[in-house]
Design a protein around this motif. Structure first.
Motif, PDB file in Angstrom:
ATOM      1  N   ASN A  75     -25.188  -0.103  18.735  1.00 64.38           N
ATOM      2  CA  ASN A  75     -27.950  -0.465  18.508  1.00 64.38           C
ATOM      3  C   ASN A  75     -28.227  -1.030  16.725  1.00 64.38           C
ATOM      4  OD1 ASN A  75     -27.891   0.839  20.659  1.00 64.38           O
ATOM      5  ND2 ASN A  75     -27.648   2.435  20.223  1.00 64.38           N
ATOM      6  N   LEU A  76     -26.517  -1.061  15.941  1.00 63.24           N
ATOM      7  CA  LEU A  76     -26.915  -2.087  14.763  1.00 63.24           C
ATOM      8  C   LEU A  76     -26.145  -3.653  14.742  1.00 63.24           C
ATOM      9  CD1 LEU A  76     -27.407  -2.386  11.718  1.00 63.24           C
ATOM     10  CD2 LEU A  76     -25.556  -1.866  10.859  1.00 63.24           C
ATOM     11  N   VAL A  77     -25.442  -3.898  15.397  1.00 63.73           N
ATOM     12  CA  VAL A  77     -25.240  -5.203  16.369  1.00 63.73           C
ATOM     13  C   VAL A  77     -26.060  -5.813  16.722  1.00 63.73           C
ATOM     14  CG1 VAL A  77     -23.542  -6.375  17.157  1.00 63.73           C
ATOM     15  CG2 VAL A  77     -23.057  -4.449  15.217  1.00 63.73           C
ATOM     16  N   CYS A  78     -26.752  -5.134  17.832  1.00 66.46           N
ATOM     17  CA  CYS A  78     -27.280  -5.559  18.305  1.00 66.46           C
ATOM     18  C   CYS A  78     -28.797  -6.023  18.083  1.00 66.46           C
ATOM     19  CB  CYS A  78     -28.189  -4.574  19.611  1.00 66.46           C
ATOM     20  SG  CYS A  78     -28.465  -5.564  21.642  1.00 66.46           S
ATOM     21  N   ARG A  79     -29.077  -6.016  16.770  1.00 64.73           N
ATOM     22  CA  ARG A  79     -30.383  -6.204  16.435  1.00 64.73           C
ATOM     23  C   ARG A  79     -30.560  -7.667  15.958  1.00 64.73           C
ATOM     24  NH1 ARG A  79     -34.530  -2.535  15.555  1.00 64.73           N
ATOM     25  NH2 ARG A  79     -34.678  -0.638  15.507  1.00 64.73           N
ATOM     26  N   GLY A  87     -23.407  -9.259  12.372  1.00 64.01           N
ATOM     27  CA  GLY A  87     -24.212  -7.991  13.030  1.00 64.01           C
ATOM     28  C   GLY A  87     -22.481  -6.810  12.906  1.00 64.01           C
ATOM     29  N   PHE A  88     -21.775  -7.645  13.299  1.00 63.40           N
ATOM     30  CA  PHE A  88     -20.155  -6.641  13.337  1.00 63.40           C
ATOM     31  C   PHE A  88     -20.066  -6.491  11.735  1.00 63.40           C
ATOM     32  CE2 PHE A  88     -20.044  -7.895  18.018  1.00 63.40           C
ATOM     33  CZ  PHE A  88     -19.841  -6.791  18.047  1.00 63.40           C
ATOM     34  N   TRP A  89     -19.975  -7.617  11.352  1.00 64.62           N
ATOM     35  CA  TRP A  89     -19.831  -7.628   9.674  1.00 64.62           C
ATOM     36  C   TRP A  89     -20.331  -6.391   9.599  1.00 64.62           C
ATOM     37  CZ3 TRP A  89     -22.586  -8.027   4.668  1.00 64.62           C
ATOM     38  CH2 TRP A  89     -21.633  -8.244   3.822  1.00 64.62           C
ATOM     39  N   LEU A  90     -21.628  -6.261   9.221  1.00 62.24           N
ATOM     40  CA  LEU A  90     -22.577  -5.665   8.589  1.00 62.24           C
ATOM     41  C   LEU A  90     -22.169  -3.913   9.449  1.00 62.24           C
ATOM     42  CD1 LEU A  90     -25.396  -4.830   6.750  1.00 62.24           C
ATOM     43  CD2 LEU A  90     -26.753  -5.467   8.993  1.00 62.24           C
ATOM     44  N   SER A  91     -21.884  -3.858  10.443  1.00 62.58           N
ATOM     45  CA  SER A  91     -21.643  -2.554  10.947  1.00 62.58           C
ATOM     46  C   SER A  91     -20.451  -1.721  11.021  1.00 62.58           C
ATOM     47  CB  SER A  91     -21.621  -2.606  12.410  1.00 62.58           C
ATOM     48  OG  SER A  91     -21.852  -1.704  13.172  1.00 62.58           O
ATOM     49  N   ASN A  92     -19.880  -2.888  10.410  1.00 67.38           N
ATOM     50  CA  ASN A  92     -18.082  -2.495   9.668  1.00 67.38           C
ATOM     51  C   ASN A  92     -18.437  -1.909   8.089  1.00 67.38           C
ATOM     52  OD1 ASN A  92     -15.118  -2.027   9.764  1.00 67.38           O
ATOM     53  ND2 ASN A  92     -15.584  -3.763   7.458  1.00 67.38           N
TER      54      ASN A  92
END
Length: 335
Positions: A75-79, A87-92
């Motif tokens: 859900n974070l990446v999707c934002r 988004g993937f970098w931030l989620s990771n």
């Protein structure tokens, strides 16, 4: 009556607006990564979970993303769907390798920043919202290249296979197999009467009329919208699955797998994951899967759906590639 937003919804709306505002800045960072990693040979093939709605795709998606070493849009990446790599970098950075441990959902939607998302917004960057089936005359070289490079960049940047669960993808095999000729597809099926019953209950749960069209749109959606609820729902399932069966040969029999709802178990999912080439992560929470089919409508409603299922020819199932099936004899051990 004026509709008021809750404080929580105000917060989400403000956050979405902030993310949209900074998207052009983040795009510069993303573009550099896409230019570099998107032009390299693909390290892992993307995996798409497809099928009709209410067939068990969500629990399959949640289980695979929790137990195996894969990327998925949370859900974070999707934002950050406009800037997927960021988004993937931030989620990771936030969640690292933490499992989501979320096996609850409401019509495919789950809560929590790290929980799996269908994220239709990502695909709507290139595809229309008013229909889901994409035929060859709608596919452009620019569309294919943009989708291919962005997803390739994500996979190569993290050197990890990615799993998508967006059931609209089942109506986009003609596009997806042009983007990724060797992509892998998992077609999840269910007894059509049970699927139709579940769709009807989902409509009622969402406050829709019984004959109001809901969820994934097959090629003949305009025709279906004018039908009575029982015929409409059964023919929706029929049309969606028939289109997938018709296009499955585009994926190649060694890259197309089928799993039936009644066969969903940790053992079968483990066999499927091995066939997909996925690596299991140790010490991960496992869902408590109990598959049971029941009649939960009135006998009259159930019989109306059953009669329409029996009136249609479902022999297209026989055209599905045999080698891709998750077979019971391949499983080991108990639940």
């Amino acid at each position: 009556m004026k509709k008021y937003l809750s404080p929580k919804n105000y917060y989400k709306l403000a956050l979405d607006q902030a993310v949209k505002f900074i998207a052009p800045v983040l795009r510069h960072w993303d573009s550099q990564k896409i230019a570099y990693y998107g032009g390299e040979p693909l390290q892992h093939q993307p995996i798409f979970i497809i099928g009709a709605p209410r067939t068990g795709s969500t629990i399959l998606y949640q289980t695979i993303t929790n137990l195996y070493d894969v990327l998925y849009i949370d859900n974070l990446v999707c934002r950050f769907h406009r800037n997927l790599i960021f988004g993937f970098w931030l989620s990771n950075k936030i969640y690292e390798s933490m499992p989501h441990n979320n096996f609850d959902s409401w019509h495919g939607q789950s809560k929590g920043g790290h929980s799996p998302s269908e994220c239709g917004q990502f695909w709507y960057r290139w595809l229309p919202r008013d229909h889901h089936f994409i035929d060859y005359d709608e596919i452009t070289p620019q569309m294919v290249e943009a989708i291919r490079r962005e997803i390739t960049a994500v996979i190569n940047y993290f050197d990890t296979p990615i799993v998508f669960k967006n059931l609209n993808a089942g109506q986009r095999l003609r596009l997806l197999t042009q983007c990724f000729p060797d992509a892998k597809f998992v077609f999840i099926t269910r007894d059509p009467v049970q699927t139709a019953q579940s769709i009807l209950k989902a409509k009622r749960g969402a406050g829709l009329f019984d004959n109001e069209f809901w969820s994934v749109m097959p090629p003949n959606v305009s025709e279906l919208k004018g039908l009575e609820w029982d015929e409409q729902i059964v023919k929706q399932v029929y049309s969606l699955e028939k289109q997938i069966a018709q296009d499955c040969s585009l994926a190649g029999k060694h890259n197309f797998f089928t799993l039936h709802y009644k066969d969903i178990s940790l053992q079968k999912i483990d066999v499927l994951a091995k066939n997909l080439g996925l690596q299991k992560k140790e010490n991960r929470q496992k869902p408590d899967i109990h598959i049971q089919e029941t009649m939960s409508l009135s006998p009259t409603e159930y019989e109306r759906l059953k009669s329409w299922v029996e009136a249609l020819d479902w022999s297209f199932y026989q055209k599905l590639p045999e080698t891709g099936k998750v077979k019971p004899e391949q499983t080991e051990g108990g639940t």
